[in-house]
Structure formats: C-alpha cells, structure tokens
Write a protein that holds these residues in place. Structure first.
Motif, short mmCIF file in Angstrom:
data_model
loop_
_atom_site.label_atom_id
_atom_site.label_comp_id
_atom_site.label_asym_id
_atom_site.label_seq_id
_atom_site.Cartn_x
_atom_site.Cartn_y
_atom_site.Cartn_z
N ARG A 118 0.82 -1.45 -0.30
CA ARG A 118 0.21 0.05 0.09
C ARG A 118 1.26 1.84 0.15
N GLU A 134 0.56 5.75 0.24
CA GLU A 134 0.31 6.87 0.11
C GLU A 134 0.85 8.09 0.29
N HIS A 187 2.23 8.54 -3.56
CA HIS A 187 1.69 7.32 -3.85
C HIS A 187 0.64 7.72 -3.96
N CYS A 188 -0.29 6.88 -5.03
CA CYS A 188 -1.96 7.23 -5.50
C CYS A 188 -2.64 8.73 -4.62
N PRO A 225 -5.16 10.92 -4.95
CA PRO A 225 -6.75 10.94 -4.59
C PRO A 225 -6.93 11.47 -6.24
#
Ligand code: PLP
Length: 400
Positions: free
Chosen positions: A26, A28, A54-55, A57
């Motif tokens: 994971r 973020e 990361h990721c 939104p």
C-alpha cells in the motif's frame, strides 16, 4: 492477508534485478507499507515515477472513472484524450508535436528513429542517409532496448548484446568542446540528459546546454534532450532545460508522466516532426484513453495545485539539511542536486548504508557504487524530509 512472494514464485522470474527482500502492499503520499504493516518513507518515489506521491487522489479518481468508461482504442482511430494531452504538453514547452509510447526507452527509441528519418528526408533519394550518427555522453542512461542501450554511455549496460546498432559516439559529459571534436560528416544529432540521473545526479555547468545548442546550430545538428528523469517538475521547472534559456529540437519524457501508469512521449518541433508520416512509427498501447486521462490529471495537480512552485524551496531545504549532515560525517564526500533530484556521495561503498536505511524505514537508491540518490515525491513535506535526514544521520553514525 499477506501477499508474500514465495521462494517458488520469486524463482519463476527472470533474474534481472537484485531485489531487497521486502514487498510493499500500500502507498499514500511519501509513504509505503509492507505486508507486515511496517511503514517506510519512499524517497525514491517509485524510481522517479511517483512525483505526486503514491496514489494521488485526483489521479486515482481520473483512472477509476476512465477505466469504467473506455480503456483502450487503437491508434487507427482518433483518441480525443490523447489529443488533449498532446495539446497540453506542447503548450508547456518548445514542441509542436508529440508521439506517445509506453516507457522512457521507447521515447528515446522514437527520438533516435526521428533523428534518422529527419536526416533521411533531407537527403531524399539515398538508401541510407549520409548523416545518422548521434553523439551521446559517457555515463549517460537512455534505456534498455538495443538502440537505447547503445546510446547509453555505459559499458556494463552494453556488454553481451553485441553486435550493437551502429551510429553512436560517446564523449565526456559537461564538456561541450568534446562534442565539437567528435562531430564528423555523419553526425546528425546530440543526445544528452539535462542532469545525468542514473550515474548519480551529475549536474552540468550552467552554460552546458546553451553551449550544446550553439554547437548544434553551427553544425546543423539536432539537439535531443532526454528528460525522462528530469522532467515533470523534478528540478522545479516542468522541464529541466527550461532553466537554461534554450530549447531542444526533440525531448523525451516518461517516468512520472502518468503517475505510475506506463507512458512515454517524444516531443519535437514541427520542422523535425514532419519527418514522420503515417506508417513511420507506431505503438499499440501508446496514448490510450486510460493513460492519457492519468497524465492529464497528473498535469492538473502538478501545475494547477501549486506542487511545482514549491519544488525549488523544498529542494533547497533538503540540500541544506544534507549539507549540515556532511559537516558531521566525514564519510560524506559531497552533496549536490537541483530541485528534488539530489545526491549524497560517500567516500566508501553506499550499498550497505542503503540496506540499513531500508531496514530503518527509508527508501533511497545507490548509483555508481558510492552515491545515495534522493528522488522524493514533489509533494514531500518538511517533516518527512527531517525524518529522512534523521534516519540517514543515525545510519551513518552507527556505521563507523
Ligand atoms: C529511466 C530512464 C530511462 C528509461 O526509462 P524506461 O521507462 O525504464 O524505459 C531513460 N532515460 C533516463 C534519463 C531515465 O532516467
């Protein structure tokens, strides 16, 4: 629950990477979590890919939305999102035209083909153009396809793949006079990185690109810049060459372009791009609706949400903190960089230091044996930079 790669699973992979025994599940922002829930600071940003962290939104949302609508159509048809993205990119720099592909190597491959085709078009009637040679730099990195590994000025990348395609000459980086000396009647172009990334963040003198532009103009050569690593805001301008006041004829981009979805692009002036016509070049996946949507969302965040504007200040801060560290650790030979592309060069091998940093929760990379490379997300915070510097401080202290 866990997604651990079993020994069995790992051994089915070709042995092309020396991997650390950790798997992330994971991400973020600047943080990653492994399968045991341990948190890490990713100061490598993928590998210069996750410039928005990361990721992010807005990009995740754009991908989700587009994935549910339309992921791929062939380049036999118009792809409006690809057209929008090309418009956006040419609006950001010198270029008039864009070709989309899927990686940095492919972007450089397209640039090499474009250089040759352009020379060919100018010498119509010949079976092989008179001018085809490209001058590149020692210790450069341009990719792993046969042509791009040949363009790469590193023996270790080329060894074992002979016979290599002809048409490349290597000269020392940051020495315009060496380029001038290497020019022959067959020279068509000069290809360099604005800052050499893989060879340890080698920042050339301020006048280097301008000197290359002048040489290229005087000898009627094309100037091609590989901005695969330096682009997309890494140094505080969208494109690193924009600090230099000159512009190239061709530029290649990839890594962070679509925030982690595979995308590369070769940008060129109208005059040079004219050399390509239908059938000259192509790619099944280049510029699909899905990756184009991701890249458009990436540019939105980078340019319109103030991320880019903060890069120079953050870069100065991290450089300053690392230079303070240098005062206390004789092991540090030099600290250098531009924007958030930074290197700490040690007096001794850096591999072991890198491994201990990882165990203590900090991801960096080791280049050329002694260089620790920092490519944090451009969204990194001061607190995260302080934490990273503190981890490195501790690792260096304990390694005496
Ligand atoms: C990473 C890199 C490449 C190769 O990109 P791939 O996507 O791995 O093919 C080319 N040039 C530079 C400067 C790079 O940093």
């Amino acid at each position: 629950m866990t997604t651990a790669v079993s020994e069995q699973g790992a051994s089915a992979l070709m042995n092309t990477y020396a991997r650390f025994p950790v798997a992330f599940v994971r991400g973020e922002g600047s943080c990653l979590w492994d399968e045991k829930g341990v948190k890490y600071l990713d100061f490598l940003a993928g590998i210069g890919v996750n410039n928005l962290g990361h990721c992010p939104p807005a990009v995740v949302e754009a991908i989700r939305e587009q994935a549910g609508r339309l992921m791929h159509t062939s380049n036999l048809y118009r792809v409006p999102l690809q057209e929008q993205l090309a418009q956006r990119l040419v609006g950001s720099c010198f270029a008039d035209r864009v070709f989309f592909c899927n990686s940095g190597a492919e972007a450089n491959e397209a640039a090499i083909k474009l250089v040759r085709k352009y020379a060919h078009e100018r010498e119509k009637g010949r079976v092989q153009a008179h001018r085809f040679e490209i001058i590149t730099a020692t210790n450069s990195f341009h990719g792993r396809t046969l042509a791009t590994l040949t363009a790469t000025g590193q023996e270790k990348v080329r060894r074992g793949y002979e016979p290599l395609p002809p048409g490349f000459r290597y000269v020392p980086y940051n020495q315009p006079e060496a380029v001038e000396k290497a020019i022959t009647a067959a020279t068509a172009a000069i290809l360099v990185e604005p800052i050499q990334g893989e060879s340890g963040v080698v920042v050339p003198d301020a006048g280097y690109l301008a000197a290359l532009r002048e040489i290229a103009d005087r000898h009627d050569l094309l100037l091609v810049l590989d901005e695969v690593q330096t682009g997309m805001g890494r140094t505080g301008r969208l494109w690193c060459h924009q600090w230099s006041g000159i512009h190239p004829d061709v530029m290649t981009v990839a890594k962070s372009l679509a925030s982690g979805l595979p995308m590369g692009a070769c940008l060129a002036t109208e005059k040079v791009a004219q050399a390509f016509s239908p059938g000259s070049h192509g790619s099944t996946f280049g510029g699909t609706p899905l990756v184009s949507a991701a890249a458009l969302a990436t540019l939105d965040v980078l340019l319109e949400q103030g991320v880019l504007a903060e890069v120079p200040g953050k870069g100065e801060y991290l450089l300053e903190q690392l230079r303070t560290l240098q005062l206390r650790h004789k092991m540090i030979r030099s600290v250098r960089g531009k924007g958030l592309m930074i290197a700490v060069e040690l007096n001794s091998p850096a591999e072991e230091i890198l491994g201990v940093c990882l165990v203590r929760g900090l991801l960096l990379s080791c280049q050329m044996g002694t260089v620790l490379r920092f490519l944090p997300p451009l969204t990194v915070t001061r607190e995260e930079m302080d934490r990273a510097v503190a981890i490195l401080d501790g690792v260096l202290t304990d390694s005496y």
